[in-house]
Design a protein around this motif. Sequence first.
Motif, PDB file in Angstrom:
ATOM      1  N   HIS A   1       6.561   9.047  -1.306  1.00  8.91           N
ATOM      2  CA  HIS A   1       5.563   8.601  -0.331  1.00  8.91           C
ATOM      3  C   HIS A   1       4.895   7.291  -0.737  1.00  8.91           C
ATOM      4  CE1 HIS A   1       2.824   9.053   2.977  1.00  8.91           C
ATOM      5  NE2 HIS A   1       1.786   8.940   2.169  1.00  8.91           N
ATOM      6  N   SER A   2       4.649   7.106  -2.028  1.00  8.33           N
ATOM      7  CA  SER A   2       3.967   5.893  -2.489  1.00  8.33           C
ATOM      8  C   SER A   2       4.827   4.648  -2.275  1.00  8.33           C
ATOM      9  CB  SER A   2       3.561   6.016  -3.945  1.00  8.33           C
ATOM     10  OG  SER A   2       4.703   6.228  -4.753  1.00  8.33           O
TER      11      SER A   2
ATOM     12  N   ARG B   1       4.731   3.785   1.376  1.00  8.06           N
ATOM     13  CA  ARG B   1       3.448   3.159   1.709  1.00  8.06           C
ATOM     14  C   ARG B   1       3.432   1.697   1.278  1.00  8.06           C
ATOM     15  NH1 ARG B   1      -1.860   6.174  -0.094  1.00  8.06           N
ATOM     16  NH2 ARG B   1      -0.904   7.679   1.309  1.00  8.06           N
TER      17      ARG B   1
END
Length: 56
Positions: free
Chosen positions: A3-4, A7
């Motif tokens: 997810h990072s 992002r």
Amino acid sequence: MPHSIKRIFTWIFWIFVLWAIFTSPNRAADLVLTIWEIILNGFNAIAVFFDRLLGG
């Protein structure tokens, strides 16, 4: 993809979009219009395909 990382790429994308708009608004607008025309032409082609497929 973690997810990072997703992002980070999302932020990079939006920073690039804003940079493109601020540095060359006319070219950015032309690009958006061109992409919009491509999308509309694609939907039009799909509509024609199904219309002819169904004997319209």
